[in-house]
Design an enzyme around this catalytic site. Structure first.
Site, PDB file in Angstrom:
ATOM      1  N   ASN A   9      30.261  28.664 -89.469  1.00 37.15           N
ATOM      2  CA  ASN A   9      31.737  28.865 -90.103  1.00 37.15           C
ATOM      3  C   ASN A   9      30.740  29.511 -91.413  1.00 37.15           C
ATOM      4  OD1 ASN A   9      33.476  30.492 -92.008  1.00 37.15           O
ATOM      5  ND2 ASN A   9      34.247  28.644 -92.394  1.00 37.15           N
ATOM      6  N   TRP A  10      29.885  31.581 -91.012  1.00 36.25           N
ATOM      7  CA  TRP A  10      29.329  31.535 -92.447  1.00 36.25           C
ATOM      8  C   TRP A  10      29.274  31.763 -94.051  1.00 36.25           C
ATOM      9  CZ3 TRP A  10      24.507  34.000 -90.188  1.00 36.25           C
ATOM     10  CH2 TRP A  10      23.081  33.666 -89.413  1.00 36.25           C
ATOM     11  N   LYS A  11      30.966  31.938 -93.221  1.00 31.40           N
ATOM     12  CA  LYS A  11      32.029  32.104 -94.873  1.00 31.40           C
ATOM     13  C   LYS A  11      31.075  33.723 -95.306  1.00 31.40           C
ATOM     14  CE  LYS A  11      33.140  27.873 -95.807  1.00 31.40           C
ATOM     15  NZ  LYS A  11      33.770  27.105 -96.318  1.00 31.40           N
ATOM     16  N   HIS A  93      41.982  29.471 -92.840  1.00 33.69           N
ATOM     17  CA  HIS A  93      41.003  28.889 -93.561  1.00 33.69           C
ATOM     18  C   HIS A  93      41.682  29.386 -95.089  1.00 33.69           C
ATOM     19  CE1 HIS A  93      37.180  27.550 -95.636  1.00 33.69           C
ATOM     20  NE2 HIS A  93      37.524  27.571 -94.423  1.00 33.69           N
ATOM     21  N   GLU A  95      40.071  28.703 -97.785  1.00 31.90           N
ATOM     22  CA  GLU A  95      39.862  30.313 -98.196  1.00 31.90           C
ATOM     23  C   GLU A  95      40.333  31.693 -98.596  1.00 31.90           C
ATOM     24  OE1 GLU A  95      35.636  29.870 -97.922  1.00 31.90           O
ATOM     25  OE2 GLU A  95      35.496  27.632 -98.463  1.00 31.90           O
ATOM     26  N   GLU A 163      40.742  20.592 -91.760  1.00 33.29           N
ATOM     27  CA  GLU A 163      39.968  20.230 -93.290  1.00 33.29           C
ATOM     28  C   GLU A 163      40.232  20.736 -94.055  1.00 33.29           C
ATOM     29  OE1 GLU A 163      36.428  23.585 -91.863  1.00 33.29           O
ATOM     30  OE2 GLU A 163      37.761  24.921 -92.497  1.00 33.29           O
ATOM     31  N   GLY A 169      33.036  22.474 -99.188  1.00 34.66           N
ATOM     32  CA  GLY A 169      32.248  22.424-100.264  1.00 34.66           C
ATOM     33  C   GLY A 169      31.818  21.372-101.296  1.00 34.66           C
ATOM     34  N   SER A 209      32.079  19.324 -95.101  1.00 35.56           N
ATOM     35  CA  SER A 209      30.965  19.028 -95.816  1.00 35.56           C
ATOM     36  C   SER A 209      30.748  17.543 -94.807  1.00 35.56           C
ATOM     37  CB  SER A 209      31.670  18.173 -97.335  1.00 35.56           C
ATOM     38  OG  SER A 209      31.812  19.074 -98.349  1.00 35.56           O
ATOM     39  N   GLY A 230      30.765  24.815 -92.456  1.00 37.34           N
ATOM     40  CA  GLY A 230      30.290  25.663 -93.204  1.00 37.34           C
ATOM     41  C   GLY A 230      28.732  26.098 -94.143  1.00 37.34           C
ATOM     42  N   GLY A 231      28.403  25.587 -94.798  1.00 38.06           N
ATOM     43  CA  GLY A 231      27.382  25.350 -95.705  1.00 38.06           C
ATOM     44  C   GLY A 231      26.000  24.885 -94.516  1.00 38.06           C
TER      45      GLY A 231
END
Ligand code: PGA
Length: 250
Positions: A9-11, A93, A95, A163, A169, A209, A230-231
């Site tokens: 997930n590149w967000k 998600h 976010e 999640e 994150g 994470s 994600g990251g």
């Protein structure tokens, strides 16, 4: 039975030069033993789909509207994602739930819209830190599952991503026992609602994470069918060892 899935997930990250990361992944994983999915920002979706057309990576969106088209400035429909080359979409998600006040009923309507154009809905659920500390995790998960999932789902068009919000994150990860408990609980609920076939066939990903140095142990939890990353999905140098760890767990 369930093919494992590594999803990135590149967000709201990624510009044209970052497509080079995808080229590296395509070269590294020509014939992977797990499914690979990248969900870039909408601006890169079409180009990424073009780049990966003959490769082992699928692409997906990060959200969609409930409607097919219309006067919804700034929004994107499931059909548009499909038209751009997506085969899946992340929905609900945390976010989105926080930044855009999306509730589970909206997520359910979005999942229906996604299924109407044959997109796989990756539905995200997870508890906050306060909810976990109050020992409410399973109640929260049960409520989110009941309200966010569409009434009709198949093992092919549904993926659940567990999640925990406090793990996204932050570098914090639940214990393996905590992950296993929630994943087993989700599977029991899926079996009860959709029947044994869908319940057992639906993939349940862990997200929050996931990094090269913790992926292997997370993937050892039997009920974990992969990860939503994600990251660490932004750079091939980070995502590759996670994918390899997932392949090794098969
Ligand atoms: P993270 O994000 O891997 O950067 O924690 C996971 C996610 O939000 O899907």
């Amino acid at each position: 039975m369930r093919r494992k899935l590594a999803a990135g997930n590149w967000k709201m990250n990624g510009l044209s030069p970052d497509l080079a990361e995808v080229e590296t992944l395509l070269k590294t994983f020509k014939n992977p033993s797990v499914d690979l999915l990248l969900c870039p920002p909408a601006t890169l979706l079409h180009r990424m789909a073009h780049l990966t057309a003959d490769g082992a990576i699928s692409v997906g969106g990060q959200d969609c509207h409930t409607a097919t088209s219309g006067a919804h400035t700034g929004d994107i429909s499931a059909e548009m994602l499909r038209d751009a080359g997506a085969t899946a979409v992340i929905l609900g998600h945390s976010e989105r739930r926080t930044d855009h006040e999306e509730d589970s009923e909206q997520v359910r309507a979005k999942a229906r819209a996604a299924h109407a154009v044959d997109l796989t809905a990756i539905i995200c659920i997870g508890e906050s830190l306060a909810q976990r500390e109050a020992a409410n995790t399973l109640d929260i998960i049960a409520g989110q599952l009941a309200a966010s999932l569409p009434d009709i789902a198949t093992a092919e068009n549904l993926v659940i991503a567990y999640e925990p919000i406090w793990a996204i994150g932050t570098g914090k990860v639940p214990t393996l026992a905590q992950i296993g408990e929630v994943h087993d609980f989700i599977r029991t609920r899926l079996e009860r609602r959709f029947g044994a076939g869908v319940g057992r066939g639906t993939r349940i990903l862990y997200g929050g994470s996931v990094k090269p140095d913790n992926a292997a142990q997370i993937f050892r939890v039997p009920s974990v069918d992969g990860a939503l990353v994600g990251g660490a999905s932004l750079k091939a140098v980070d995502f590759s060892p996670i994918i390899k760890a997932l392949e090794d767990s098969v």
